[in-house]
Design an enzyme around this catalytic site. Structure first.
Site, short mmCIF file in Angstrom:
data_model
loop_
_atom_site.label_atom_id
_atom_site.label_comp_id
_atom_site.label_asym_id
_atom_site.label_seq_id
_atom_site.Cartn_x
_atom_site.Cartn_y
_atom_site.Cartn_z
N ASP A 1 -5.39 10.59 2.94
CA ASP A 1 -6.05 11.81 2.48
C ASP A 1 -6.66 12.63 3.61
OD1 ASP A 1 -5.72 11.35 -0.39
OD2 ASP A 1 -7.09 9.68 -0.10
N HIS B 1 -10.31 2.55 2.95
CA HIS B 1 -9.53 2.52 1.72
C HIS B 1 -9.90 1.27 0.93
CE1 HIS B 1 -6.05 2.48 -1.02
NE2 HIS B 1 -5.90 3.75 -0.71
#
Length: 439
Positions: A363, A306
């Site tokens: 995700d 991320h």
């Protein structure tokens, strides 16, 4: 005594104030830098630039911390709901019983869209991207609420926020029904926010859709986990557009467009695509992981790592547990979920990923949840937008009510040609574009 930082350039030095936040984040205040020194800072992508002071969401990427208005995300995911957390983000505090009921009543009262708006859906081709429809319809929505285009006081803001949050799911579901050629469903007043959305998505004229508690709970949790994430691309867009005193609807429509970008809102779609390709190819996961490590451009491990979290994404474990529960409750055996789990296990035993702190993010499993519920892949980013709406509204409000509110206007370092004189067209020696032959 307040802290300062010293900047030195060309034999001169200047003292700049240091601003410290409530979580001890420190930043050098350069708001007077250009006026004092003639210099600006250069930070492509704004990775080291604080564009504002905000009291909405706190992230510590090194420690894997995410808090809405001070409340840890894991506590909210366990004990709160999407609507309660939305109220917290927008208004700053968790609602009382009376406030929660009042906000819920507003959501129910304003869940219908104007009948004339239904005709707008006919203007889109059947295969129009749902995010294109959503951004256009959110903007159009403001035309049907002229009294709420500019909100100058807080008295009407709760109604405006509820109108937008309630109607956006009606628009999203209608856009989906349009693409599959089925009649648009009206919302039901007896269903709560998330269950109502699923009804509008999947009910048939001859068979009402009755969502399971597991599906409603999983989707509600998914929306809650996406409700805000500090100064990301779409939220920064909403704030910048709002700084021009653009309406809430125009600013949110701009945020939808920013979220549409595959590098922002399309990550869970990319995970599903990766799993589908792995399943179809039959390639061994160990071989795929080795290709990822070697930098093979055709082998990308989506859903890991991320931009902000340098340790782990605190939302990832929450969504993984929710994924397990919903598939187990619904009795769904998804080969792609098994593939995802084995791929995660292999990667997290490999020092290449562990040393780089490349862990699954939110995700990685969210797409599998939506797929299990029946939400098609091209609607994944729309779901992200519905979840992120409370954060966008909160940030727009913060910009508009801030004491130092002014229009955003970034600077640049110019790298183009220096002063040139105009040359008549007959005397130019540049590249000549060939003329097209007459047909």
């Amino acid at each position: 005594m307040s802290k300062t930082a010293t900047i030195s350039y060309d034999g001169n030095s200047w003292e700049l104030p240091v601003v410290v936040g409530t979580e001890n984040e420190a930043g050098i205040d350069i708001s007077t830098l250009r006026a004092s020194t003639g210099l600006i800072t250069l930070d492509s992508g704004y990775g080291n630039t604080g564009a504002c002071q905000s009291n909405i969401t706190f992230i510590d990427g090194e420690q894997g911390i995410l808090r809405y208005r001070g409340y840890p995300i894991d506590e909210l995911a366990e004990r709160s709901t999407f609507i309660e957390s939305a109220y917290l983000l927008i208004f700053g505090e968790l609602p009382t019983m009376a406030q929660a009921q009042e906000f819920s009543d507003l959501l129910t009262r304003h869940q219908f869209i104007h009948e004339d708006m239904l005709h707008h859906f006919d203007g889109f081709p059947h295969d129009a991207p749902p995010m294109a429809i959503l951004s256009a319809m959110v903007n159009a929505l403001g035309c049907y609420q002229p009294l709420f285009l500019q909100i100058e006081d807080d008295d009407h803001f709760a109604e405006v926020a509820a109108r937008l949050m309630s109607k956006v799911r009606t628009i999203a579901a209608a856009s989906y029904r349009k693409t599959i050629g089925r009649p648009i469903n009206y919302p039901r007043s007896d269903l709560r926010y998330t269950a109502n959305f699923l009804h509008m998505m999947f009910s048939l004229p001859y068979k009402p859709y009755e969502p399971s508690d597991a599906a409603v709970s999983a989707l509600d949790k998914l929306l809650l986990l996406h409700a805000d994430h500090e100064q990301n691309c779409s939220t920064s867009t909403v704030r910048m557009v709002g700084s021009a005193q653009a309406t809430l609807h125009a600013s949110i429509a701009a945020g939808v467009c920013a979220l549409w970008g595959p590098l922002h809102g399309g990550a869970n779609t990319a995970v599903i695509k990766m799993l589908q390709e792995l399943q179809a190819s039959g390639e061994k996961l160990e071989s795929f992981v080795e290709r990822v490590k070697k930098g093979d451009k055709n082998a990308r491990l989506m859903g890991f790592g991320h931009r902000v979290y340098k340790n782990f994404d605190p939302r990832a474990n929450i969504i993984k547990r929710a994924c397990d529960r919903v598939l187990d409750t619904l009795g769904i055996h998804d080969p792609q979920l098994e593939l995802a789990k084995r791929l995660e296990e292999i990667a997290l035993k490999d020092d290449y990923f562990v040393s780089r702190k490349l862990y699954p993010n939110v995700d990685y499993y969210s797409g599998i949840i939506m797929k299990a519920i029946g939400i098609p892949v091209d609607m994944f980013t729309v779901m992200f937008a519905i979840g992120r709406l409370p954060g966008w509204i909160a940030h727009w409000r913060e910009v508009r009510t801030g004491a130092s509110a002014r229009i955003d206007r970034p600077r640049q370092i110019y790298t183009g040609p220096t002063l040139r004189k105009y040359v008549d067209i007959h005397g130019r020696n540049g590249i000549v574009t060939p003329q097209k032959k007459a047909s």
